[in-house]
Design a protein around this motif. Structure first.
Motif, PDB file in Angstrom:
ATOM      1  N   ILE A 152       0.856  -1.189   0.000  1.00 21.51           N
ATOM      2  CA  ILE A 152       0.000   0.000   0.000  1.00 21.51           C
ATOM      3  C   ILE A 152       0.890   1.236   0.000  1.00 21.51           C
ATOM      4  N   ILE A 153       0.718   2.075  -1.014  1.00 20.60           N
ATOM      5  CA  ILE A 153       1.481   3.310  -1.162  1.00 20.60           C
ATOM      6  C   ILE A 153       0.531   4.478  -0.912  1.00 20.60           C
ATOM      7  N   CYS A 154       0.762   5.218   0.149  1.00 21.80           N
ATOM      8  CA  CYS A 154      -0.101   6.340   0.521  1.00 21.80           C
ATOM      9  C   CYS A 154       0.666   7.651   0.386  1.00 21.80           C
ATOM     10  N   MET A 155      -0.038   8.682  -0.084  1.00 21.61           N
ATOM     11  CA  MET A 155       0.555   9.998  -0.277  1.00 21.61           C
ATOM     12  C   MET A 155      -0.387  11.059   0.283  1.00 21.61           C
ATOM     13  N   HIS A 156       0.196  12.061   0.931  1.00 22.80           N
ATOM     14  CA  HIS A 156      -0.581  13.232   1.361  1.00 22.80           C
ATOM     15  C   HIS A 156       0.368  14.415   1.470  1.00 22.80           C
ATOM     16  N   THR A 157      -0.197  15.597   1.490  1.00 19.85           N
ATOM     17  CA  THR A 157       0.630  16.796   1.553  1.00 19.85           C
ATOM     18  C   THR A 157       1.169  16.987   2.960  1.00 19.85           C
ATOM     19  N   ASN A 158       2.237  17.774   3.059  1.00 21.05           N
ATOM     20  CA  ASN A 158       2.828  18.047   4.373  1.00 21.05           C
ATOM     21  C   ASN A 158       2.305  19.339   4.977  1.00 21.05           C
ATOM     22  N   SER A 159       1.155  19.815   4.503  1.00 18.58           N
ATOM     23  CA  SER A 159       0.583  21.057   5.019  1.00 18.58           C
ATOM     24  C   SER A 159       0.128  20.856   6.461  1.00 18.58           C
ATOM     25  N   THR A 160       0.349  21.868   7.300  1.00 15.35           N
ATOM     26  CA  THR A 160      -0.043  21.815   8.714  1.00 15.35           C
ATOM     27  C   THR A 160      -1.268  22.664   8.992  1.00 15.35           C
ATOM     28  N   ARG A 161      -1.873  23.250   7.950  1.00 17.88           N
ATOM     29  CA  ARG A 161      -3.046  24.081   8.155  1.00 17.88           C
ATOM     30  C   ARG A 161      -4.275  23.200   8.311  1.00 17.88           C
ATOM     31  N   TRP A 162      -5.104  23.537   9.304  1.00 16.63           N
ATOM     32  CA  TRP A 162      -6.290  22.748   9.567  1.00 16.63           C
ATOM     33  C   TRP A 162      -7.417  23.087   8.589  1.00 16.63           C
ATOM     34  N   PHE A 163      -7.525  24.358   8.231  1.00 14.10           N
ATOM     35  CA  PHE A 163      -8.592  24.767   7.338  1.00 14.10           C
ATOM     36  C   PHE A 163      -7.959  25.318   6.067  1.00 14.10           C
ATOM     37  N   SER A 164      -8.140  24.616   4.970  1.00 16.86           N
ATOM     38  CA  SER A 164      -7.570  25.044   3.706  1.00 16.86           C
ATOM     39  C   SER A 164      -8.416  24.479   2.584  1.00 16.86           C
ATOM     40  N   GLY A 165      -8.757  25.337   1.625  1.00 23.42           N
ATOM     41  CA  GLY A 165      -9.589  24.898   0.523  1.00 23.42           C
ATOM     42  C   GLY A 165      -8.794  24.607  -0.733  1.00 23.42           C
ATOM     43  N   ARG A 166      -7.468  24.597  -0.626  1.00 23.51           N
ATOM     44  CA  ARG A 166      -6.676  24.368  -1.836  1.00 23.51           C
ATOM     45  C   ARG A 166      -6.780  22.920  -2.295  1.00 23.51           C
ATOM     46  N   THR A 167      -6.883  22.772  -3.601  1.00 32.65           N
ATOM     47  CA  THR A 167      -6.870  21.451  -4.220  1.00 32.65           C
ATOM     48  C   THR A 167      -5.542  21.271  -4.941  1.00 32.65           C
ATOM     49  N   ILE A 168      -4.945  20.118  -4.757  1.00 31.34           N
ATOM     50  CA  ILE A 168      -3.641  19.822  -5.342  1.00 31.34           C
ATOM     51  C   ILE A 168      -3.805  18.763  -6.415  1.00 31.34           C
ATOM     52  N   ARG A 169      -3.241  19.028  -7.576  1.00 30.90           N
ATOM     53  CA  ARG A 169      -3.188  18.029  -8.643  1.00 30.90           C
ATOM     54  C   ARG A 169      -1.818  17.348  -8.599  1.00 30.90           C
ATOM     55  N   VAL A 170      -1.838  16.042  -8.560  1.00 34.68           N
ATOM     56  CA  VAL A 170      -0.606  15.256  -8.474  1.00 34.68           C
ATOM     57  C   VAL A 170      -0.487  14.403  -9.737  1.00 34.68           C
ATOM     58  N   HIS A 171       0.575  14.616 -10.479  1.00 32.79           N
ATOM     59  CA  HIS A 171       0.912  13.755 -11.609  1.00 32.79           C
ATOM     60  C   HIS A 171       1.821  12.645 -11.085  1.00 32.79           C
ATOM     61  N   PHE A 172       1.409  11.411 -11.314  1.00 30.12           N
ATOM     62  CA  PHE A 172       2.073  10.283 -10.662  1.00 30.12           C
ATOM     63  C   PHE A 172       2.373   9.198 -11.692  1.00 30.12           C
ATOM     64  N   GLU A 173       3.571   8.634 -11.594  1.00 29.45           N
ATOM     65  CA  GLU A 173       3.994   7.533 -12.450  1.00 29.45           C
ATOM     66  C   GLU A 173       4.761   6.527 -11.608  1.00 29.45           C
ATOM     67  N   LEU A 174       4.435   5.259 -11.754  1.00 25.74           N
ATOM     68  CA  LEU A 174       5.038   4.192 -10.957  1.00 25.74           C
ATOM     69  C   LEU A 174       5.765   3.235 -11.880  1.00 25.74           C
ATOM     70  N   LEU A 175       7.058   3.049 -11.614  1.00 24.50           N
ATOM     71  CA  LEU A 175       7.899   2.138 -12.389  1.00 24.50           C
ATOM     72  C   LEU A 175       8.290   0.972 -11.498  1.00 24.50           C
TER      73      LEU A 175
END
Length: 244
Positions: free
Chosen positions: A130-153
């Motif tokens: 299981i490979i899990c990813m999340h941002t390192n942001s410490t803000r509790w309230f944030s409406g930003r959406t992050i687009r992640v381009h991901f490739e696995l080899l």
């Protein structure tokens, strides 16, 4: 009679020409369809990446079945969504936390990375990772959406043969031999993993068959006991009726 024969011969020739033209048209349609299929397959073979959207502090996990001793490289890049709907780099200080869990629920990697880069790990047990990813942001309230381009080899595809040839000073033939050895090793690992899965499925099947057998025996026993009880009850009922 000669005129009739000539007319019949001409008609046969015309029919043959029409048949040939139809066959050529059919072959042309088949060839064009074959070319279209080849083009679609060729285009599909180059699409080996994906992208997804996550909110800050949101986890996104992937499951990858891996043989043991298999190297995995994950490449990623992030973009933050602006209020107008466009995307841009999230800025300095922003990063991604990656955590990898093996089939025994043991954490084999948990590390913070920058907003753009790659991570590498090696599997030591065969099975689902299981490979899990999340941002390192410490803000509790944030409406930003992050687009992640991901490739696995995975496995042999994770090797950079140009870099290996440059580092080991290999020529073209030696590099090709090295690549073939890597593919053979990957195939051997996959076969070993498939044998392990086959053994696991066989154990599950045998256990299920045993449970079904014992359940059938239990059902038959219950039916026999119920029938004996009914016979005894009816016998006592009729004996009591005779006494009356």
């Amino acid at each position: 009679n000669r005129n009739n024969r000539n007319n019949s011969n001409n008609n046969n020739k015309r029919k043959k020409k029409k048949t040939k033209m139809r066959m050529m048209k059919g072959r042309g349609v088949v060839v064009s369809c074959g070319v279209a299929v080849v083009i679609v397959v060729a285009l599909a073979s180059f699409t080996n990446g994906l992208y997804f959207h996550i909110d800050e502090k949101e986890d996104r996990c992937f499951i990858e079945e891996l043989p043991d001793e298999t190297m995995v490289i994950g490449k990623y890049s992030t973009q933050a969504k602006n209020p107008d709907g466009t995307y841009q780099p999230p800025g300095p200080g922003f990063g991604i936390h990656v955590e990898v869990v093996d089939p025994n629920d043991s954490i084999i990697m948990s590390k913070d990375y920058a907003g753009h880069g790659r991570f590498v790990f090696t599997s030591h047990r065969p099975g689902e990772h299981i490979i899990c990813m999340h941002t390192n942001s410490t803000r509790w309230f944030s409406g930003r959406t992050i687009r992640v381009h991901f490739e696995l080899l995975v496995g042999e595809h994770a090797n950079d043969y140009k870099m290996i040839a440059k580092k080991e000073q290999l020529n073209t033939v030696q590099t090709r031999v090295y690549q073939l050895n890597s593919k053979v090793s990957q195939i051997a690992n996959e076969q070993a993993y498939q044998r392990i899965r086959e053994a696991q499925f066989r154990e599950i099947s045998e256990s299920t068959n045993q449970r079904v057998l014992w359940w059938s025996i239990a059902q038959a026993t219950i039916l026999v006991l119920t029938a004996l009880w009914q016979i005894r009850h009816l016998k006592s009922f009729f004996e009591a009726k005779k006494l009356d």
